[in-house]
Design an enzyme around this catalytic site. Structure first.
Site: not given
Ligand code: 3HC
Length: 310
Positions: A143, A164, A176, A214
């Site tokens: 992450s 991800h 992602e 994120n």
């Protein structure tokens, strides 16, 4: 005939997409790893879920069974028998193994979802690089760590990238796909195609801290925690404000508890060490205190809120 294609509330309208990847090894039997194993199995792929700890694998199998049940209830609500077949069919696609090296001998894709520790990831990928067939693609579900840095230890740098996922994996529609500096076009296309085959909408991002989601979500949560810390508003009001005022499904503090306060702290600390001049990544005393007290959110029964222990 059981339909293993694209399912669950958010994925229902997309047609099933095929991928050349048929055998997938997921390393790490935690929340993310088991979710990734589940969606690949739902798509009809042969999955090996690996964790060095047998208890973790047992827990993962239970949670996958429960979550498949939730999916089945939704798509086969008028036909529970088909629902049961769907669950059994997907479960039959998942094998478990405690030995990562043995588990990659015949795999097309490895998705790593283990602890966010660079050295541990390096040790793993070095071993896998020796053991996996030359065509196997390696991906990390990290992450917040750098894909290039994780992949620096393998010889197959052209076959290394990031995939991800988001929690809860069976529900969240996004994947992602991260291109590292050396990821080949062929690997990138295969990762995109595979992402679609497991029912996700794929976006692409360079290997930058936090990628898209994120990089935006972590500072947003951090700012919400700072707002709470200053006493500007209560936790409840901050969360209600963002749910009703911005249409988010969860408020930022609820989400922090859901993701895990240790995870939030780990990401912030890592970025703060790397980018000390970025105030958004500064440490947050109240977050550090909660983590030090073992109040990590939903998984420990307390974070910003209290929860019934599962
Ligand atoms: N597996 C399968 N289905 C699940 C599930 C799971 N793990 N969790 C929830 N569901 C299903 C439920 O069965 C339910 O189905 P229904 O609509 O038919 O009843 C539906 O999803 C909604 O679940 P709930 O009714 O239990 O709860 P909510 O409506 O409150 O939704 C939520 C829960 C989907 C988690 C929603 O609150 C949400 O989308 N929250 C935001 C989550 C988010 O932002 N995730 C990203 C975190 S960041 C991240 O993961 C990145 C990492 O690197 C840190």
């Amino acid at each position: 005939m059981i339909h293993f294609g694209i399912i669950a509330r958010n994925f229902s309208s997309t047609a099933a997409v095929q991928s050349a990847i048929k055998n997938v090894t997921v390393i790490g039997g935690g929340l993310m790893g088991s979710g990734i194993a589940q969606v690949a199995a739902q798509a009809g792929q042969n999955v090996t879920l690996v964790d060095v700890n047998n208890d973790v694998l047992t827990k993962a199998q239970k949670s996958i069974t429960n979550n498949l049940g939730r999916v089945a209830k939704k798509i086969y609500k008028d036909n529970p028998q088909e629902g049961e077949k769907f669950v059994a069919g997907a479960l039959s696609k998942i094998k478990t193994n405690t030995d990562p090296v043995a588990a990659v001998k015949e795999t097309d894709l490895v998705v790593e979802a283990i602890v966010e520790n660079m050295k541990v990831k390096h040790d793993l990928f070095k071993k896998l690089d020796e053991a996996a067939p030359s065509h196997t693609i390696f991906a990390s579900n990290t992450s917040s760590l750098s894909i290039n840095e994780i992949g620096s230890v393998v010889k197959r740098k052209d076959k290394f990238g990031g995939l991800h996922f988001f929690n809860p994996v069976p529900v969240m529609r996004l994947l992602e796909v991260i291109r590292g500096a050396d990821t080949s076009e062929e690997t990138y296309s295969a990762m995109m195609q595979w992402g679609k085959s497991v029912g996700k909408t794929c976006v692409t991002c360079k290997d930058t801290p936090g990628f898209v989601v994120n990089r935006l979500l972590v500072p947003y949560i951090a700012e919400a925690i700072r707002l709470y810390e200053r006493g500007d508003a209560s936790a409840r009001d901050i969360d209600i404000a963002m749910k009703l005022g911005a249409g988010y499904p969860m408020g930022p503090l609820e989400l922090a508890d859901y993701v895990g306060l240790d995870t939030n702290k780990f990401i912030l600390d890592g970025w703060h060490a790397k980018y000390p001049n970025e105030p958004l990544f500064n440490p947050i005393p109240v977050l550090n205190k909660l983590v030090a007290e073992g109040k990590l959110g939903v998984k420990t029964g307390e974070g910003f809120y209290k929860y019934d222990k599962k």
